[in-house]
Design a protein around this motif. Structure first.
Motif, PDB file in Angstrom:
ATOM      1  N   TYR A   1       0.829  -1.202   0.000  1.00 11.53           N
ATOM      2  CA  TYR A   1       0.000   0.000   0.000  1.00 11.53           C
ATOM      3  C   TYR A   1       0.870   1.261   0.000  1.00 11.53           C
ATOM      4  O   TYR A   1       0.656   2.174  -0.796  1.00 11.53           O
ATOM      5  N   ASP A   2       1.839   1.306   0.891  1.00 13.09           N
ATOM      6  CA  ASP A   2       2.758   2.450   0.964  1.00 13.09           C
ATOM      7  C   ASP A   2       3.506   2.609  -0.358  1.00 13.09           C
ATOM      8  O   ASP A   2       3.658   3.714  -0.886  1.00 13.09           O
ATOM      9  N   PHE A   3       3.965   1.500  -0.913  1.00 10.98           N
ATOM     10  CA  PHE A   3       4.678   1.512  -2.192  1.00 10.98           C
ATOM     11  C   PHE A   3       3.792   2.053  -3.310  1.00 10.98           C
ATOM     12  O   PHE A   3       4.189   2.974  -4.035  1.00 10.98           O
ATOM     13  N   SER A   4       2.612   1.516  -3.457  1.00 11.64           N
ATOM     14  CA  SER A   4       1.713   1.931  -4.538  1.00 11.64           C
ATOM     15  C   SER A   4       1.344   3.406  -4.425  1.00 11.64           C
ATOM     16  O   SER A   4       1.352   4.143  -5.414  1.00 11.64           O
ATOM     17  N   ARG A   5       1.025   3.834  -3.228  1.00 12.33           N
ATOM     18  CA  ARG A   5       0.626   5.226  -2.997  1.00 12.33           C
ATOM     19  C   ARG A   5       1.773   6.188  -3.311  1.00 12.33           C
ATOM     20  O   ARG A   5       1.603   7.181  -4.028  1.00 12.33           O
ATOM     21  N   THR A   6       2.958   5.880  -2.826  1.00  7.98           N
ATOM     22  CA  THR A   6       4.123   6.738  -3.058  1.00  7.98           C
ATOM     23  C   THR A   6       4.540   6.715  -4.516  1.00  7.98           C
ATOM     24  O   THR A   6       4.840   7.757  -5.107  1.00  7.98           O
ATOM     25  N   PHE A   7       4.557   5.537  -5.115  1.00 13.75           N
ATOM     26  CA  PHE A   7       4.955   5.391  -6.519  1.00 13.75           C
ATOM     27  C   PHE A   7       4.037   6.218  -7.415  1.00 13.75           C
ATOM     28  O   PHE A   7       4.498   6.974  -8.263  1.00 13.75           O
ATOM     29  N   LYS A   8       2.731   6.105  -7.194  1.00  9.47           N
ATOM     30  CA  LYS A   8       1.779   6.835  -8.024  1.00  9.47           C
ATOM     31  C   LYS A   8       1.889   8.344  -7.802  1.00  9.47           C
ATOM     32  O   LYS A   8       1.797   9.127  -8.749  1.00  9.47           O
ATOM     33  N   ALA A   9       2.127   8.753  -6.576  1.00 14.16           N
ATOM     34  CA  ALA A   9       2.261  10.182  -6.278  1.00 14.16           C
ATOM     35  C   ALA A   9       3.463  10.790  -7.000  1.00 14.16           C
ATOM     36  O   ALA A   9       3.407  11.933  -7.459  1.00 14.16           O
ATOM     37  N   LEU A  10       4.535  10.025  -7.126  1.00 15.93           N
ATOM     38  CA  LEU A  10       5.754  10.552  -7.751  1.00 15.93           C
ATOM     39  C   LEU A  10       5.826  10.341  -9.260  1.00 15.93           C
ATOM     40  O   LEU A  10       6.517  11.087  -9.953  1.00 15.93           O
ATOM     41  N   THR A  11       5.137   9.323  -9.776  1.00 17.14           N
ATOM     42  CA  THR A  11       5.244   9.026 -11.210  1.00 17.14           C
ATOM     43  C   THR A  11       3.961   9.281 -11.989  1.00 17.14           C
ATOM     44  O   THR A  11       3.999   9.373 -13.215  1.00 17.14           O
ATOM     45  N   GLY A  12       2.845   9.342 -11.284  1.00 16.58           N
ATOM     46  CA  GLY A  12       1.555   9.486 -11.956  1.00 16.58           C
ATOM     47  C   GLY A  12       0.957   8.163 -12.408  1.00 16.58           C
ATOM     48  O   GLY A  12      -0.135   8.121 -12.965  1.00 16.58           O
ATOM     49  N   LEU A  13       1.684   7.081 -12.184  1.00 12.76           N
ATOM     50  CA  LEU A  13       1.234   5.742 -12.564  1.00 12.76           C
ATOM     51  C   LEU A  13       1.342   4.811 -11.364  1.00 12.76           C
ATOM     52  O   LEU A  13       2.223   4.970 -10.523  1.00 12.76           O
ATOM     53  N   SER A  14       0.478   3.824 -11.324  1.00  7.79           N
ATOM     54  CA  SER A  14       0.640   2.785 -10.313  1.00  7.79           C
ATOM     55  C   SER A  14       1.822   1.915 -10.738  1.00  7.79           C
ATOM     56  O   SER A  14       2.208   1.916 -11.916  1.00  7.79           O
ATOM     57  N   PRO A  15       2.414   1.149  -9.828  1.00  9.25           N
ATOM     58  CA  PRO A  15       3.523   0.272 -10.212  1.00  9.25           C
ATOM     59  C   PRO A  15       3.143  -0.707 -11.330  1.00  9.25           C
ATOM     60  O   PRO A  15       3.933  -0.938 -12.251  1.00  9.25           O
ATOM     61  N   SER A  16       1.940  -1.258 -11.274  1.00 10.74           N
ATOM     62  CA  SER A  16       1.533  -2.209 -12.322  1.00 10.74           C
ATOM     63  C   SER A  16       1.344  -1.486 -13.656  1.00 10.74           C
ATOM     64  O   SER A  16       1.697  -2.029 -14.704  1.00 10.74           O
ATOM     65  N   GLN A  17       0.804  -0.276 -13.654  1.00  9.94           N
ATOM     66  CA  GLN A  17       0.678   0.495 -14.891  1.00  9.94           C
ATOM     67  C   GLN A  17       2.058   0.793 -15.466  1.00  9.94           C
ATOM     68  O   GLN A  17       2.272   0.692 -16.676  1.00  9.94           O
ATOM     69  N   TYR A  18       2.996   1.159 -14.596  1.00 10.42           N
ATOM     70  CA  TYR A  18       4.363   1.448 -15.036  1.00 10.42           C
ATOM     71  C   TYR A  18       4.979   0.209 -15.693  1.00 10.42           C
ATOM     72  O   TYR A  18       5.551   0.295 -16.775  1.00 10.42           O
ATOM     73  N   ARG A  19       4.850  -0.932 -15.034  1.00  7.63           N
ATOM     74  CA  ARG A  19       5.401  -2.175 -15.581  1.00  7.63           C
ATOM     75  C   ARG A  19       4.738  -2.519 -16.917  1.00  7.63           C
ATOM     76  O   ARG A  19       5.412  -2.898 -17.877  1.00  7.63           O
ATOM     77  N   ASN A  20       3.421  -2.371 -16.996  1.00  3.68           N
ATOM     78  CA  ASN A  20       2.710  -2.660 -18.245  1.00  3.68           C
ATOM     79  C   ASN A  20       3.154  -1.736 -19.369  1.00  3.68           C
ATOM     80  O   ASN A  20       3.284  -2.168 -20.517  1.00  3.68           O
ATOM     81  N   GLU A  21       3.388  -0.465 -19.071  1.00  5.36           N
ATOM     82  CA  GLU A  21       3.875   0.462 -20.091  1.00  5.36           C
ATOM     83  C   GLU A  21       5.276   0.071 -20.572  1.00  5.36           C
ATOM     84  O   GLU A  21       5.582   0.183 -21.754  1.00  5.36           O
ATOM     85  N   LEU A  22       6.107  -0.398 -19.665  1.00  7.09           N
ATOM     86  CA  LEU A  22       7.443  -0.869 -20.053  1.00  7.09           C
ATOM     87  C   LEU A  22       7.339  -2.066 -20.983  1.00  7.09           C
ATOM     88  O   LEU A  22       8.057  -2.158 -21.976  1.00  7.09           O
ATOM     89  N   ILE A  23       6.463  -2.992 -20.644  1.00  4.07           N
ATOM     90  CA  ILE A  23       6.264  -4.185 -21.474  1.00  4.07           C
ATOM     91  C   ILE A  23       5.733  -3.804 -22.843  1.00  4.07           C
ATOM     92  O   ILE A  23       6.223  -4.293 -23.866  1.00  4.07           O
ATOM     93  N   THR A  24       4.766  -2.918 -22.870  1.00  6.44           N
ATOM     94  CA  THR A  24       4.169  -2.463 -24.134  1.00  6.44           C
ATOM     95  C   THR A  24       5.201  -1.758 -25.000  1.00  6.44           C
ATOM     96  O   THR A  24       5.303  -2.032 -26.197  1.00  6.44           O
ATOM     97  N   SER A  25       5.981  -0.868 -24.403  1.00  5.18           N
ATOM     98  CA  SER A  25       6.981  -0.126 -25.183  1.00  5.18           C
ATOM     99  C   SER A  25       8.092  -1.054 -25.670  1.00  5.18           C
ATOM    100  O   SER A  25       8.632  -0.866 -26.756  1.00  5.18           O
ATOM    101  N   SER A  26       8.426  -2.087 -24.905  1.00  4.19           N
ATOM    102  CA  SER A  26       9.442  -3.052 -25.335  1.00  4.19           C
ATOM    103  C   SER A  26       8.923  -3.909 -26.479  1.00  4.19           C
ATOM    104  O   SER A  26       9.670  -4.279 -27.389  1.00  4.19           O
ATOM    105  N   ALA A  27       7.645  -4.218 -26.452  1.00  5.65           N
ATOM    106  CA  ALA A  27       7.049  -5.045 -27.508  1.00  5.65           C
ATOM    107  C   ALA A  27       6.990  -4.277 -28.832  1.00  5.65           C
ATOM    108  O   ALA A  27       7.100  -4.870 -29.901  1.00  5.65           O
ATOM    109  N   ILE A  28       6.847  -2.958 -28.760  1.00  6.12           N
ATOM    110  CA  ILE A  28       6.777  -2.138 -29.970  1.00  6.12           C
ATOM    111  C   ILE A  28       8.145  -2.046 -30.642  1.00  6.12           C
ATOM    112  O   ILE A  28       8.254  -2.036 -31.854  1.00  6.12           O
ATOM    113  N   GLU A  29       9.191  -1.997 -29.853  1.00  6.97           N
ATOM    114  CA  GLU A  29      10.553  -1.869 -30.392  1.00  6.97           C
ATOM    115  C   GLU A  29      10.958  -3.137 -31.007  1.00  6.97           C
ATOM    116  O   GLU A  29      11.237  -3.781 -31.683  1.00  6.97           O
TER     117      GLU A  29
END
Length: 94
Positions: free
Chosen positions: A66-94
């Motif tokens: 909970y602390d991780f998700s809340r802090t991560f989203k506050a600093l990045t604008g994304l939840s940790p799972s959203q961040y990971r999914n975006e990394l996977i998506t961007s890697s698949a495009i390359e």
């Protein structure tokens, strides 16, 4: 649990002087700097590992998911799972 008081004590400074000096040098309060550092560590782990989010949270020094998700989203604008999914998506495009 890291506090300004503990950090100041390690540096043999008063809490007020430590916080002011640290903020002057880094541009962030000690606790904000620590949060940012932990999130950056977590970002690297999310990009390089296939660990669970709970394992990443604990490895990066958060007290729990909970602390991780809340802090991560506050600093990045994304939840940790959203961040990971975006990394996977961007890697698949390359």
């Amino acid at each position: 649990h890291i506090t300004n008081e503990k950090l100041a004590d390690v540096c043999s400074m008063s809490t007020v002087y430590f916080r002011k000096t640290f903020t002057k040098v880094t541009g962030l309060s000690p606790i904000s700097y620590l949060r940012s550092y932990k999130v950056n560590m977590a970002k690297k782990m999310l990009a390089a590992e296939h660990s669970s989010l709970t394992d990443v949270a604990i490895s990066a020094g958060f007290s729990g998911i909970y602390d991780f998700s809340r802090t991560f989203k506050a600093l990045t604008g994304l939840s940790p799972s959203q961040y990971r999914n975006e990394l996977i998506t961007s890697s698949a495009i390359e």
